[in-house]
Design a protein around this motif. Structure first.
Motif: not given
Length: 283
Positions: A23, A26-27, A38, A42
């Protein structure tokens, strides 16, 4: 059973840690390959949670309402997982295709590389733990989970390769191409998982190889003259076997019972986690 439970909990820990790392990655990078990874992590967490619940529930002892045990919960959980994974794979392909069509530019970020290397290392460690658990327990649930994480190792290697290609060639479409390849794998895995779970829920016979092993054990016993009504099915980790064997009518009940116990022991050595019903017929 404790080792199986600890291994399933370890899978949850690894998936949760990687989700947090991806996360954050990816930001900063906006990489679709990282995003697809991701999503896969998940799904790993979701499947590991479902597996953990199923393992704990399936381990419950038989009761008045469930005299065959609770092993079918594993197949129900697997079928639900398959549907979720299949839909996620379709969504990843759609997003990656839109990036190619819109010529979205993805920049190389060192943090992406570090995240995928961390993911690769943690996944390899988990696979080694799962292999150890399988060698000690022969757990089919952990075997299936291990297969899934082994393919994750290959996917992580693919993403790392795409990041290197992106850095040195600026071939920006490689990010989306890798994402689509991962999605295709996800869809294929979902189909295989769903098919296996559906077959078990429908009471499909155990594998031909296992059936042949049972038949060989019975035919090797010279006091058994024949057999019929041979039926099998699988439910979760459990295999259920029913067979009628033919023996001479002058055998004592004690001898016939002793023969059946020997047969059951030999079958159990070949096929762990099975429940056997042998009906004795005189001939």
């Amino acid at each position: 059973m404790n080792l199986i439970k600890y291994t399933s909990i370890a899978a949850i820990f690894v998936s949760t840690s990687l989700i947090i790392a991806k996360i954050l990655t990816y930001h900063f990078s906006h990489s679709i390959a990282i995003l697809s990874s991701l999503v896969d992590s998940s799904l790993d967490l979701l499947t590991s949670l479902i597996n953990c619940v199923a393992i704990f529930y399936a381990a419950k002892p038989k009761d008045e309402d469930h005299k065959f045990g609770h092993s079918a919960i594993e197949d129900i959980a697997s079928f639900i997982q398959a549907m979720i994974i299949f839909i996620s794979g379709i969504l990843i392909i759609y997003q990656a295709s839109m990036n190619i069509v819109n010529h979205k530019v993805i920049t190389f970020e060192k943090v992406s590389m570090y995240t995928m290397l961390l993911s690769l290392f943690m996944t390899i460690c988990l696979v080694l733990l799962q292999k150890y658990t399988i060698s000690k327990t022969k757990s089919l649930v952990i075997s299936a989970d291990c297969l899934h994480y082994k393919t994750d190792v290959l996917m992580n290697i693919g993403i790392i390769a795409s990041l290197f290609i992106l850095k040195f060639t600026h071939f920006y479409a490689i990010d989306s191409i890798v994402a689509i390849c991962i999605a295709v794998y996800i869809i294929y895995s979902a189909f295989e998982l769903g098919k296996s779970a559906f077959n078990n829920l429908m009471g499909r016979e155990i594998s031909r190889q296992e059936q042949d092993e049972i038949i060989a054990i019975i035919q090797a016993e010279n006091r058994i003259k024949g057999f019929h009504d041979f039926k099998t099915r699988r439910s979760g980790q459990m295999s259920f076997i029913q067979i009628h064997i033919e023996m001479k009518g002058d055998l004592t009940l004690f001898t016939a019972h002793e023969i059946c116990e020997e047969i059951e022991q030999k079958i159990t050595e070949k096929i762990p986690n099975c429940e056997i019903i042998i009906h004795k017929d005189p001939c």
